[in-house]
Design a protein around this motif. Structure first.
Motif, PDB file in Angstrom:
ATOM      1  N   TYR A  29       0.804  -1.216  -0.043  1.00  0.00           N
ATOM      2  CA  TYR A  29       0.042  -0.072   0.025  1.00  0.00           C
ATOM      3  C   TYR A  29       0.915   1.206   0.198  1.00  0.00           C
ATOM      4  O   TYR A  29       0.629   2.061  -0.856  1.00  0.00           O
ATOM      5  N   PRO A  30       1.690   1.226   0.802  1.00  0.00           N
ATOM      6  CA  PRO A  30       2.711   2.689   0.975  1.00  0.00           C
ATOM      7  C   PRO A  30       3.610   2.605  -0.444  1.00  0.00           C
ATOM      8  O   PRO A  30       3.732   3.839  -1.049  1.00  0.00           O
ATOM      9  N   ALA A  31       3.956   1.392  -1.115  1.00  0.00           N
ATOM     10  CA  ALA A  31       4.665   1.666  -2.292  1.00  0.00           C
ATOM     11  C   ALA A  31       3.527   1.977  -3.401  1.00  0.00           C
ATOM     12  O   ALA A  31       4.084   2.817  -4.361  1.00  0.00           O
ATOM     13  N   GLY A  32       2.440   1.634  -3.425  1.00  0.00           N
ATOM     14  CA  GLY A  32       1.324   2.249  -4.448  1.00  0.00           C
ATOM     15  C   GLY A  32       1.310   3.682  -4.396  1.00  0.00           C
ATOM     16  O   GLY A  32       1.219   4.333  -5.445  1.00  0.00           O
ATOM     17  N   GLN A  33       1.342   4.158  -2.900  1.00  0.00           N
ATOM     18  CA  GLN A  33       1.237   5.561  -3.153  1.00  0.00           C
ATOM     19  C   GLN A  33       2.522   6.363  -3.494  1.00  0.00           C
ATOM     20  O   GLN A  33       2.386   7.382  -4.057  1.00  0.00           O
ATOM     21  N   ARG A  34       3.544   5.782  -3.276  1.00  0.00           N
ATOM     22  CA  ARG A  34       4.979   6.204  -3.766  1.00  0.00           C
ATOM     23  C   ARG A  34       4.944   6.320  -5.178  1.00  0.00           C
ATOM     24  O   ARG A  34       5.304   7.354  -5.849  1.00  0.00           O
ATOM     25  N   ALA A  35       4.377   5.065  -5.796  1.00  0.00           N
ATOM     26  CA  ALA A  35       4.415   5.134  -7.305  1.00  0.00           C
ATOM     27  C   ALA A  35       3.651   6.108  -8.042  1.00  0.00           C
ATOM     28  O   ALA A  35       3.870   6.616  -8.961  1.00  0.00           O
ATOM     29  N   GLU A  36       2.354   6.374  -7.348  1.00  0.00           N
ATOM     30  CA  GLU A  36       1.103   7.247  -7.754  1.00  0.00           C
ATOM     31  C   GLU A  36       2.072   8.640  -7.952  1.00  0.00           C
ATOM     32  O   GLU A  36       1.941   9.309  -8.854  1.00  0.00           O
ATOM     33  N   ARG A  37       3.106   8.883  -7.036  1.00  0.00           N
ATOM     34  CA  ARG A  37       3.520  10.401  -6.981  1.00  0.00           C
ATOM     35  C   ARG A  37       4.791  10.576  -7.701  1.00  0.00           C
ATOM     36  O   ARG A  37       5.293  11.593  -7.736  1.00  0.00           O
ATOM     37  N   ALA A  38       5.064   9.163  -8.160  1.00  0.00           N
ATOM     38  CA  ALA A  38       6.555   9.224  -8.982  1.00  0.00           C
ATOM     39  C   ALA A  38       6.379   9.721 -10.441  1.00  0.00           C
ATOM     40  O   ALA A  38       5.002   9.361 -10.972  1.00  0.00           O
ATOM     41  N   TYR A  39       7.424   9.873 -11.103  1.00  0.00           N
ATOM     42  CA  TYR A  39       7.132  10.126 -12.726  1.00  0.00           C
ATOM     43  C   TYR A  39       6.790   8.705 -13.308  1.00  0.00           C
ATOM     44  O   TYR A  39       7.273   7.687 -12.939  1.00  0.00           O
ATOM     45  N   PRO A  40       6.100   8.627 -14.301  1.00  0.00           N
ATOM     46  CA  PRO A  40       5.579   7.267 -14.911  1.00  0.00           C
ATOM     47  C   PRO A  40       6.674   6.529 -15.209  1.00  0.00           C
ATOM     48  O   PRO A  40       6.359   5.054 -15.090  1.00  0.00           O
ATOM     49  N   ALA A  41       7.819   6.708 -15.451  1.00  0.00           N
ATOM     50  CA  ALA A  41       9.071   5.889 -15.896  1.00  0.00           C
ATOM     51  C   ALA A  41       9.716   5.414 -14.636  1.00  0.00           C
ATOM     52  O   ALA A  41      10.076   4.535 -14.907  1.00  0.00           O
ATOM     53  N   GLU A  42       9.606   5.863 -13.484  1.00  0.00           N
ATOM     54  CA  GLU A  42       9.824   5.532 -12.230  1.00  0.00           C
ATOM     55  C   GLU A  42       9.024   4.545 -11.757  1.00  0.00           C
ATOM     56  O   GLU A  42       9.118   3.642 -10.748  1.00  0.00           O
ATOM     57  N   ARG A  43       7.581   4.331 -11.869  1.00  0.00           N
ATOM     58  CA  ARG A  43       6.573   3.685 -11.077  1.00  0.00           C
ATOM     59  C   ARG A  43       6.826   2.046 -11.182  1.00  0.00           C
ATOM     60  O   ARG A  43       6.703   1.415 -10.286  1.00  0.00           O
ATOM     61  N   LYS A  44       7.361   1.301 -12.096  1.00  0.00           N
ATOM     62  CA  LYS A  44       7.474   0.189 -12.354  1.00  0.00           C
ATOM     63  C   LYS A  44       8.503  -0.404 -11.496  1.00  0.00           C
ATOM     64  O   LYS A  44       8.469  -1.302 -10.593  1.00  0.00           O
ATOM     65  N   ALA A  45       9.509   0.464 -11.167  1.00  0.00           N
ATOM     66  CA  ALA A  45      10.754   0.059 -10.508  1.00  0.00           C
ATOM     67  C   ALA A  45      10.447   0.300  -9.025  1.00  0.00           C
ATOM     68  O   ALA A  45      10.865  -0.551  -8.103  1.00  0.00           O
ATOM     69  N   ILE A  46       9.444   0.951  -8.498  1.00  0.00           N
ATOM     70  CA  ILE A  46       9.201   1.293  -7.118  1.00  0.00           C
ATOM     71  C   ILE A  46       8.042  -0.037  -6.934  1.00  0.00           C
ATOM     72  O   ILE A  46       8.314  -0.762  -5.677  1.00  0.00           O
ATOM     73  N   LEU A  47       7.333  -0.411  -7.655  1.00  0.00           N
ATOM     74  CA  LEU A  47       6.414  -1.425  -7.395  1.00  0.00           C
ATOM     75  C   LEU A  47       6.752  -2.776  -7.585  1.00  0.00           C
ATOM     76  O   LEU A  47       6.414  -3.778  -6.914  1.00  0.00           O
ATOM     77  N   GLU A  48       7.898  -3.060  -8.512  1.00  0.00           N
ATOM     78  CA  GLU A  48       8.305  -4.304  -8.584  1.00  0.00           C
ATOM     79  C   GLU A  48       8.960  -5.004  -7.601  1.00  0.00           C
ATOM     80  O   GLU A  48       9.292  -6.283  -7.422  1.00  0.00           O
ATOM     81  N   GLN A  49       9.259  -3.940  -6.451  1.00  0.00           N
ATOM     82  CA  GLN A  49       9.920  -4.514  -5.301  1.00  0.00           C
ATOM     83  C   GLN A  49       8.904  -5.474  -4.509  1.00  0.00           C
ATOM     84  O   GLN A  49       9.323  -6.003  -3.549  1.00  0.00           O
ATOM     85  N   VAL A  50       7.663  -4.971  -4.540  1.00  0.00           N
ATOM     86  CA  VAL A  50       6.631  -5.599  -3.627  1.00  0.00           C
ATOM     87  C   VAL A  50       5.668  -6.418  -4.449  1.00  0.00           C
ATOM     88  O   VAL A  50       4.742  -7.067  -3.929  1.00  0.00           O
ATOM     89  N   ALA A  51       5.433  -6.122  -5.883  1.00  0.00           N
ATOM     90  CA  ALA A  51       4.313  -6.651  -6.569  1.00  0.00           C
ATOM     91  C   ALA A  51       4.847  -7.509  -7.727  1.00  0.00           C
ATOM     92  O   ALA A  51       6.080  -6.981  -8.272  1.00  0.00           O
ATOM     93  N   ALA A  52       4.268  -8.723  -8.075  1.00  0.00           N
ATOM     94  CA  ALA A  52       4.680  -9.429  -9.140  1.00  0.00           C
ATOM     95  C   ALA A  52       3.377  -9.438 -10.207  1.00  0.00           C
ATOM     96  O   ALA A  52       2.333  -9.124  -9.834  1.00  0.00           O
ATOM     97  N   GLN A  53       3.827  -9.936 -11.262  1.00  0.00           N
ATOM     98  CA  GLN A  53       2.579 -10.345 -12.294  1.00  0.00           C
ATOM     99  C   GLN A  53       1.601 -11.043 -11.799  1.00  0.00           C
ATOM    100  O   GLN A  53       1.783 -12.144 -11.143  1.00  0.00           O
ATOM    101  N   PRO A  54       0.290 -10.917 -12.158  1.00  0.00           N
ATOM    102  CA  PRO A  54      -0.372 -10.071 -12.887  1.00  0.00           C
ATOM    103  C   PRO A  54      -0.651  -8.688 -12.167  1.00  0.00           C
ATOM    104  O   PRO A  54      -0.897  -7.683 -12.621  1.00  0.00           O
ATOM    105  N   LEU A  55      -0.473  -8.749 -10.862  1.00  0.00           N
ATOM    106  CA  LEU A  55      -0.629  -7.444 -10.055  1.00  0.00           C
ATOM    107  C   LEU A  55      -0.033  -6.234 -10.625  1.00  0.00           C
ATOM    108  O   LEU A  55      -0.573  -5.159 -10.374  1.00  0.00           O
ATOM    109  N   LEU A  56       1.353  -6.541 -10.926  1.00  0.00           N
ATOM    110  CA  LEU A  56       2.249  -5.093 -11.306  1.00  0.00           C
ATOM    111  C   LEU A  56       1.438  -4.807 -12.362  1.00  0.00           C
ATOM    112  O   LEU A  56       1.491  -3.451 -12.174  1.00  0.00           O
ATOM    113  N   SER A  57       1.051  -5.207 -13.392  1.00  0.00           N
ATOM    114  CA  SER A  57       0.604  -4.608 -14.723  1.00  0.00           C
ATOM    115  C   SER A  57      -0.643  -3.905 -14.238  1.00  0.00           C
ATOM    116  O   SER A  57      -1.032  -2.850 -14.586  1.00  0.00           O
TER     117      SER A  57
END
Length: 172
Positions: free
Chosen positions: A51-79
């Motif tokens: 949940y906190p990673a999701g909020q950090r990704a929301e506030r990050a630049y689009p190109a940075e979001r995947k790197a933030i989320l893939e630390q805590v999320a895997a497919q298919p949730l990541l996409s």
């Protein structure tokens, strides 16, 4: 919508007249989760970190979001989260607050785990990213089932979160 941005714990409900903190862009990567002492500790930790990673990704630049989320999320949730964040941001919204987790029935079998959460999301919702005005509040007794998988790097990541139709009780 059932994943943080979209799971953000079913925050597409009621209207509110409060204000949310001003959203900011960040390039700070997610800090590593302390080493858990058991698999159950690790599973619970990554679920809570989602949940906190999701909020950090929301506030990050689009190109940075995947790197933030893939630390805590895997497919298919990541996409799913990346699509959800893009859709949320396209409507000039961000999430505010954090859900209160009430995990139960944690089951681990090899590199796969499931857990149930009777989440209380009343202290969170969606806000206008330009004004900070809180637009929605979440609800309580949201019954979620999360699937967590251990990757080749021996790290647990959440791969799926589904909402059960029937509400739950935090003491479940």
């Amino acid at each position: 919508m059932a994943m943080f941005v979209v799971t953000a714990s079913a925050v597409t409900a009621c209207q509110s007249s409060g204000t949310a903190p001003e959203p900011t862009r960040t390039t700070t990567p997610l800090s590593p989760t302390p080493t858990a002492t058991t698999s159950e500790d690790a599973v619970l930790a990554v679920y809570r970190d989602l949940y906190p990673a999701g909020q950090r990704a929301e506030r990050a630049y689009p190109a940075e979001r995947k790197a933030i989320l893939e630390q805590v999320a895997a497919q298919p949730l990541l996409s799913r989260m990346l699509r959800g964040i893009a859709a949320l941001r396209a409507t000039h919204r961000v999430t505010w607050g954090q859900p209160e987790h009430h995990p139960f029935d944690v089951r681990i079998k090899g590199d796969h785990a499931t857990l149930h959460d009777c989440q209380d999301a009343r202290k969170g919702g969606q806000a206008d990213d330009r004004t900070g005005k809180r637009l929605t509040h979440g609800t309580s007794r949201i019954h979620l089932v999360a699937t967590i998988t251990k990757g080749a790097d021996d790290t647990w990541r959440v791969s799926k979160v589904e909402q059960v139709k029937e509400p739950c009780s935090p003491t479940a």
